[in-house]
Design an enzyme around this catalytic site. Structure first.
Site, mmCIF file in Angstrom:
data_model
loop_
_atom_site.group_PDB
_atom_site.id
_atom_site.type_symbol
_atom_site.label_atom_id
_atom_site.label_comp_id
_atom_site.label_asym_id
_atom_site.label_seq_id
_atom_site.Cartn_x
_atom_site.Cartn_y
_atom_site.Cartn_z
ATOM 1 N N SER A 164 0.824 -1.215 0.000
ATOM 2 C CA SER A 164 0.000 0.000 0.000
ATOM 3 C C SER A 164 0.856 1.262 0.000
ATOM 4 O O SER A 164 2.019 1.263 0.415
ATOM 5 C CB SER A 164 -0.921 0.008 1.219
ATOM 6 N N LYS A 165 0.258 2.348 -0.449
ATOM 7 C CA LYS A 165 0.945 3.639 -0.444
ATOM 8 C C LYS A 165 1.276 4.039 0.995
ATOM 9 O O LYS A 165 0.484 3.787 1.917
ATOM 10 C CB LYS A 165 0.062 4.715 -1.082
#
Length: 327
Positions: A175-176
Site C-alpha cells: 500500500s501507499k
C-alpha cells in the site's frame, strides 16, 4: 761421529732438515689479510645497511675462496632465505591487502551512503505525511523508522519512498505510505494499543510499522509465498512482537481475540462478521469496503457495545480484493 766432532757440531745433519714449506707464503698471508679486510667491510655493511655501498656483498667475496691451498676459510655473507611459500608471499601484498581494500572499504562506504540516503528520503516522506494531515507522533516515528525499500523488489527500491502502491507479486501490492499511515492512525486514535490484528500481511511492511505502535501484532496471509517472503523481510529487522500466520484472513484469529484494533489490507463488499466479533469493546476496525471494479471507501468501524458497532465512511481508496481460503 767422533766425540770431538760431536762437541763441535752438537746437531746432526738430519737435525738440520727444515720442515717442508707450508702453502701459505707471503702471497697467501697477503690474501688472508685482504680477506679479513673484506670480511670487516661486509660486517660493517650488514650492521649499517642505510650507509652501505650499493655494491652487492657477493662482489666483495674473495675470488680465490674456493682455490686449493688457501688454508684460511672465508665466511660468505649470509643471504636472506627465500620464503617457504614463495607463491603466497608474493601474492599476499597484492591480492590479500589491495584487493581487500578495494572490496571492503568501498562496500562499507556504499552501505553507509545507502543508509544515509534511505534515512533522508524517509524523513522527506514523513514530512509529506505530516503535511497531508497525519498528526500522531507515534505513527510518524514508525514510518520514519521502518525501511520500506527492504520490502520491495530491488528493481523498485528507488521508488520505495514515493507515495505509490508497488507490486509485490501474486497480484498483490504494498500500500501507499499515506494509506498505511492513515489506516494505522485511525486504528490507534491516540490510544495505547495492546493487541492488533492485520488481515493481509503481504510483504510485511505494514506489520513492521504496526509493531512500533502496538505491543503485539498478529498478521494473517493467505498466499503462502507471500507469507514466506514476509518472514524473510522481517528477519533482518529482528522484530520481536509480530506473529505471522498462514491462513484465511476472513476467519481471523479467534484464539488470540479480542483485539484493540483490526486493520484489513484488502477490499470486500462488507466487513466479515467474524472479524467484527473479534474486536474488543471500544476497539476500532479500519478496512476498505466496496466493489473491485467500483468505488471503494476507507471505512472505520467502532465497537461500542457487545452487539453494537458504529460505522464511518471516510476516504476513497483502491485495494486488491479480500478473498477466502488459502493458496
Amino acid at each position: 761421529m767422533s766425540g770431538e766432532r760431536a762437541k763441535r757440531f752438537p746437531l746432526a745433519l738430519e737435525d738440520l732438515k727444515r720442515e717442508p714449506r707450508k702453502p701459505e707464503g707471503r702471497a697467501a698471508e697477503r690474501q688472508a689479510a685482504g680477506d679479513a679486510a673484506r670480511q670487516r667491510l661486509i660486517a660493517a655493511a650488514a650492521a649499517a645497511p642505510a650507509a652501505a655501498s650499493p655494491i652487492a656483498p657477493e662482489r666483495l667475496a674473495p675470488r680465490a675462496a674456493g682455490a686449493s691451498g688457501s688454508g684460511v676459510p672465508v665466511a660468505k655473507p649470509a643471504r636472506a632465505k627465500p620464503p617457504t611459500t614463495p607463491g603466497v608471499a608474493k601474492s599476499a601484498p597484492s591480492s590479500g591487502v589491495k584487493n581487500g581494500d578495494k572490496s571492503a572499504t568501498p562496500n562499507v562506504a556504499l552501505s553507509g551512503a545507502l543508509a544515509l540516503t534511505s534515512e533522508r528520503v524517509r524523513e522527506r516522506m514523513v514530512e509529506r505525511l505530516r503535511a497531508n494531515g497525519v498528526a500522531d507522533p507515534r505513527v510518524l516515528a514508525a514510518m520514519s523508522a521502518v525501511p520500506r525499500h527492504m520490502f520491495v523488489d530491488p528493481g523498485l527500491a528507488a521508488q520505495a519512498y514515493e507515495d505509490a502502491a508497488l507490486p509485490i507479486g501474486h497480484q498483490q501490492t504494498i500500500s501507499k505510505p499515506s494509506v498505511v499511515a492513515r489506516m494505522i492512525e485511525l486504528a490507534a486514535a491516540g490510544r495505547t494499543l495492546e493487541r492488533v490484528l492485520e488481515i493481509g500481511t503481504g510483504c510485511g511492511y505494514q506489520a513492521a510499522v504496526l509493531s512500533r505502535v502496538a505491543r503485539d501484532v498478529y498478521s494473517i496471509e493467505r498466499v503462502k509465498p507471500l507469507y514466506e517472503r514476509a518472514k524473510l523481510n522481517l528477519r533482518p529487522l529482528r522484530v520481536p512482537n509480530i506473529r505471522l500466520h498462514y491462513g484465511d484472513g476472513r476467519v481471523g484469529l479467534p484464539a488470540a481475540a479480542p483485539f484493540d484494533a483490526i486493520v484489513i489490507a484488502a477490499a470486500g463488499l462488507d466487513v466479515p462478521r467474524a472479524l467484527l466479533e473479534q474486536l474488543a469493546i471500544g476497539g476500532r476496525l479500519v478496512a476498505p469496503v466496496g466493489e473491485q471494479a467500483g468505488e471503494q471507501v476507507l471505512t472505520l468501524v467502532e465497537r461500542v457495545a457487545p452487539a453494537q458497532w458504529r460505522e464511518s465512511r471516510l476516504d476513497r481508496v483502491f485495494f486488491v480484493p479480500l478473498k477466502s481460503g488459502v493458496i
